[in-house]
Write a protein that holds these residues in place. Structure first.
Motif, PDB file in Angstrom:
ATOM      1  N   THR A  39     -15.256 -16.885  59.176  1.00  0.00           N
ATOM      2  CA  THR A  39     -16.167 -17.263  58.094  1.00  0.00           C
ATOM      3  C   THR A  39     -15.460 -17.616  56.792  1.00  0.00           C
ATOM      4  OG1 THR A  39     -16.517 -14.933  57.521  1.00  0.00           O
ATOM      5  CG2 THR A  39     -18.105 -15.956  59.027  1.00  0.00           C
ATOM      6  N   ILE A  40     -14.354 -17.000  56.485  1.00  0.00           N
ATOM      7  CA  ILE A  40     -13.660 -17.308  55.224  1.00  0.00           C
ATOM      8  C   ILE A  40     -13.168 -18.755  55.191  1.00  0.00           C
ATOM      9  CG2 ILE A  40     -11.594 -16.818  53.852  1.00  0.00           C
ATOM     10  CD1 ILE A  40     -12.175 -13.875  54.213  1.00  0.00           C
ATOM     11  N   PRO A  41     -12.481 -19.261  56.232  1.00  0.00           N
ATOM     12  CA  PRO A  41     -12.068 -20.676  56.170  1.00  0.00           C
ATOM     13  C   PRO A  41     -13.249 -21.643  56.095  1.00  0.00           C
ATOM     14  CG  PRO A  41     -10.851 -19.525  57.877  1.00  0.00           C
ATOM     15  CD  PRO A  41     -11.909 -18.589  57.399  1.00  0.00           C
ATOM     16  N   ILE A  42     -14.331 -21.339  56.809  1.00  0.00           N
ATOM     17  CA  ILE A  42     -15.501 -22.216  56.768  1.00  0.00           C
ATOM     18  C   ILE A  42     -16.103 -22.211  55.367  1.00  0.00           C
ATOM     19  CG2 ILE A  42     -17.847 -22.541  57.632  1.00  0.00           C
ATOM     20  CD1 ILE A  42     -16.825 -21.357  60.320  1.00  0.00           C
ATOM     21  N   ALA A  43     -16.256 -21.010  54.785  1.00  0.00           N
ATOM     22  CA  ALA A  43     -16.823 -20.904  53.439  1.00  0.00           C
ATOM     23  C   ALA A  43     -15.937 -21.628  52.424  1.00  0.00           C
ATOM     24  CB  ALA A  43     -16.981 -19.437  53.054  1.00  0.00           C
ATOM     25  N   LEU A  44     -14.637 -21.458  52.525  1.00  0.00           N
ATOM     26  CA  LEU A  44     -13.729 -22.120  51.579  1.00  0.00           C
ATOM     27  C   LEU A  44     -13.759 -23.641  51.739  1.00  0.00           C
ATOM     28  CD1 LEU A  44     -10.672 -19.685  51.580  1.00  0.00           C
ATOM     29  CD2 LEU A  44     -12.490 -19.911  49.872  1.00  0.00           C
ATOM     30  N   SER A  45     -13.948 -24.130  52.964  1.00  0.00           N
ATOM     31  CA  SER A  45     -14.034 -25.579  53.140  1.00  0.00           C
ATOM     32  C   SER A  45     -15.312 -26.129  52.517  1.00  0.00           C
ATOM     33  CB  SER A  45     -13.938 -25.966  54.613  1.00  0.00           C
ATOM     34  OG  SER A  45     -15.091 -25.572  55.316  1.00  0.00           O
ATOM     35  N   PHE A  46     -16.429 -25.377  52.634  1.00  0.00           N
ATOM     36  CA  PHE A  46     -17.667 -25.786  51.969  1.00  0.00           C
ATOM     37  C   PHE A  46     -17.453 -25.860  50.455  1.00  0.00           C
ATOM     38  CE2 PHE A  46     -20.379 -24.236  55.616  1.00  0.00           C
ATOM     39  CZ  PHE A  46     -21.005 -25.440  55.838  1.00  0.00           C
ATOM     40  N   ILE A  47     -16.876 -24.799  49.906  1.00  0.00           N
ATOM     41  CA  ILE A  47     -16.681 -24.708  48.459  1.00  0.00           C
ATOM     42  C   ILE A  47     -15.734 -25.808  47.973  1.00  0.00           C
ATOM     43  CG2 ILE A  47     -15.719 -23.262  46.620  1.00  0.00           C
ATOM     44  CD1 ILE A  47     -16.788 -20.825  48.263  1.00  0.00           C
ATOM     45  N   ALA A  48     -14.610 -25.988  48.660  1.00  0.00           N
ATOM     46  CA  ALA A  48     -13.628 -27.003  48.255  1.00  0.00           C
ATOM     47  C   ALA A  48     -14.209 -28.413  48.348  1.00  0.00           C
ATOM     48  CB  ALA A  48     -12.375 -26.891  49.108  1.00  0.00           C
ATOM     49  N   GLY A  49     -14.991 -28.674  49.389  1.00  0.00           N
ATOM     50  CA  GLY A  49     -15.602 -29.995  49.542  1.00  0.00           C
ATOM     51  C   GLY A  49     -16.546 -30.328  48.407  1.00  0.00           C
ATOM     52  N   ASP A  50     -17.351 -29.347  47.990  1.00  0.00           N
ATOM     53  CA  ASP A  50     -18.290 -29.588  46.902  1.00  0.00           C
ATOM     54  C   ASP A  50     -17.558 -29.749  45.569  1.00  0.00           C
ATOM     55  OD1 ASP A  50     -21.012 -30.086  46.626  1.00  0.00           O
ATOM     56  OD2 ASP A  50     -21.394 -28.126  45.744  1.00  0.00           O
ATOM     57  N   ILE A  51     -16.523 -28.967  45.352  1.00  0.00           N
ATOM     58  CA  ILE A  51     -15.752 -29.096  44.108  1.00  0.00           C
ATOM     59  C   ILE A  51     -15.081 -30.469  44.042  1.00  0.00           C
ATOM     60  CG2 ILE A  51     -13.706 -28.236  42.889  1.00  0.00           C
ATOM     61  CD1 ILE A  51     -14.580 -25.414  43.749  1.00  0.00           C
ATOM     62  N   LYS A  52     -14.527 -30.941  45.168  1.00  0.00           N
ATOM     63  CA  LYS A  52     -13.917 -32.276  45.198  1.00  0.00           C
ATOM     64  C   LYS A  52     -14.948 -33.352  44.865  1.00  0.00           C
ATOM     65  CE  LYS A  52     -10.419 -32.938  48.536  1.00  0.00           C
ATOM     66  NZ  LYS A  52     -10.097 -33.037  49.972  1.00  0.00           N
ATOM     67  N   ARG A  53     -16.145 -33.218  45.442  1.00  0.00           N
ATOM     68  CA  ARG A  53     -17.200 -34.202  45.213  1.00  0.00           C
ATOM     69  C   ARG A  53     -17.609 -34.227  43.743  1.00  0.00           C
ATOM     70  NH1 ARG A  53     -20.917 -32.170  48.407  1.00  0.00           N
ATOM     71  NH2 ARG A  53     -19.691 -32.720  50.214  1.00  0.00           N
ATOM     72  N   ILE A  54     -17.702 -33.058  43.114  1.00  0.00           N
ATOM     73  CA  ILE A  54     -18.077 -32.982  41.695  1.00  0.00           C
ATOM     74  C   ILE A  54     -17.048 -33.704  40.840  1.00  0.00           C
ATOM     75  CG2 ILE A  54     -18.297 -31.401  39.733  1.00  0.00           C
ATOM     76  CD1 ILE A  54     -19.569 -29.400  41.770  1.00  0.00           C
ATOM     77  N   PHE A  55     -15.755 -33.430  41.076  1.00  0.00           N
ATOM     78  CA  PHE A  55     -14.724 -34.057  40.264  1.00  0.00           C
ATOM     79  C   PHE A  55     -14.580 -35.541  40.569  1.00  0.00           C
ATOM     80  CE2 PHE A  55     -13.330 -29.626  39.638  1.00  0.00           C
ATOM     81  CZ  PHE A  55     -13.363 -29.627  38.255  1.00  0.00           C
ATOM     82  N   ALA A  56     -14.850 -35.975  41.787  1.00  0.00           N
ATOM     83  CA  ALA A  56     -14.782 -37.399  42.132  1.00  0.00           C
ATOM     84  C   ALA A  56     -15.854 -38.178  41.380  1.00  0.00           C
ATOM     85  CB  ALA A  56     -14.935 -37.599  43.632  1.00  0.00           C
ATOM     86  N   VAL A  57     -17.056 -37.614  41.273  1.00  0.00           N
ATOM     87  CA  VAL A  57     -18.143 -38.273  40.536  1.00  0.00           C
ATOM     88  C   VAL A  57     -17.784 -38.368  39.067  1.00  0.00           C
ATOM     89  CG1 VAL A  57     -20.529 -38.003  39.772  1.00  0.00           C
ATOM     90  CG2 VAL A  57     -19.945 -37.683  42.170  1.00  0.00           C
ATOM     91  N   ARG A  58     -17.255 -37.292  38.493  1.00  0.00           N
ATOM     92  CA  ARG A  58     -16.871 -37.317  37.081  1.00  0.00           C
ATOM     93  C   ARG A  58     -15.790 -38.358  36.825  1.00  0.00           C
ATOM     94  NH1 ARG A  58     -16.666 -30.908  35.616  1.00  0.00           N
ATOM     95  NH2 ARG A  58     -18.908 -30.587  35.695  1.00  0.00           N
ATOM     96  N   LYS A  59     -14.813 -38.444  37.722  1.00  0.00           N
ATOM     97  CA  LYS A  59     -13.729 -39.407  37.554  1.00  0.00           C
ATOM     98  C   LYS A  59     -14.293 -40.830  37.620  1.00  0.00           C
ATOM     99  CE  LYS A  59      -9.305 -40.753  39.488  1.00  0.00           C
ATOM    100  NZ  LYS A  59      -8.326 -40.540  40.549  1.00  0.00           N
ATOM    101  N   GLU A  60     -15.210 -41.067  38.559  1.00  0.00           N
ATOM    102  CA  GLU A  60     -15.809 -42.393  38.701  1.00  0.00           C
ATOM    103  C   GLU A  60     -16.612 -42.754  37.455  1.00  0.00           C
ATOM    104  OE1 GLU A  60     -19.429 -44.110  41.282  1.00  0.00           O
ATOM    105  OE2 GLU A  60     -17.802 -43.232  42.446  1.00  0.00           O
ATOM    106  N   GLN A  61     -17.352 -41.791  36.905  1.00  0.00           N
ATOM    107  CA  GLN A  61     -18.145 -42.059  35.711  1.00  0.00           C
ATOM    108  C   GLN A  61     -17.262 -42.350  34.510  1.00  0.00           C
ATOM    109  OE1 GLN A  61     -20.597 -38.585  35.444  1.00  0.00           O
ATOM    110  NE2 GLN A  61     -22.180 -39.439  36.758  1.00  0.00           N
TER     111      GLN A  61
END
Length: 106
Positions: A39-61
């Protein structure tokens, strides 16, 4: 209905799995942390994926710039050389672009 973010799901999975291990452990034998190895690797992949998406949108904006051109008596808006909309006035183009991108963010 709002979509639950992967960050929230990952945090819930992480907290839930730790709580499960703490509650299921037998007195005197310690904790069985075997489920945490999954569960820890799965949870961390969820968290990391969402954080990457947030910063990608900010960079694009931050890199996105609107270019408004006067073309034969009306105005056309372009972003990155791609046509977005046209309007009778410059302000109308700006409002339309703001509406389009505020709807996308919601």
């Amino acid at each position: 209905m709002r979509r639950v973010s992967d960050l929230t799901l990952g945090a819930a999975l992480l907290i839930g799995s730790i709580a499960y291990c703490a509650l299921v452990g037998e007195p005197g034998r310690g904790l069985d942390i075997t489920p945490l190895f999954l569960t820890i690797p799965i949870a961390l992949s969820f968290i990391a994926g969402d954080i990457k998406r947030i910063f990608a949108v900010r960079k694009e904006q931050n890199t996105m710039s609107v270019e408004i051109k006067n073309v034969r008596g009306h105005y056309e808006a372009y972003i990155g050389g791609r046509f977005i909309c046209s309007g009778d006035t410059r302000g109308e183009c700006v409002e339309t672009v703001e509406e389009i991108y505020s709807d996308d963010a919601a």
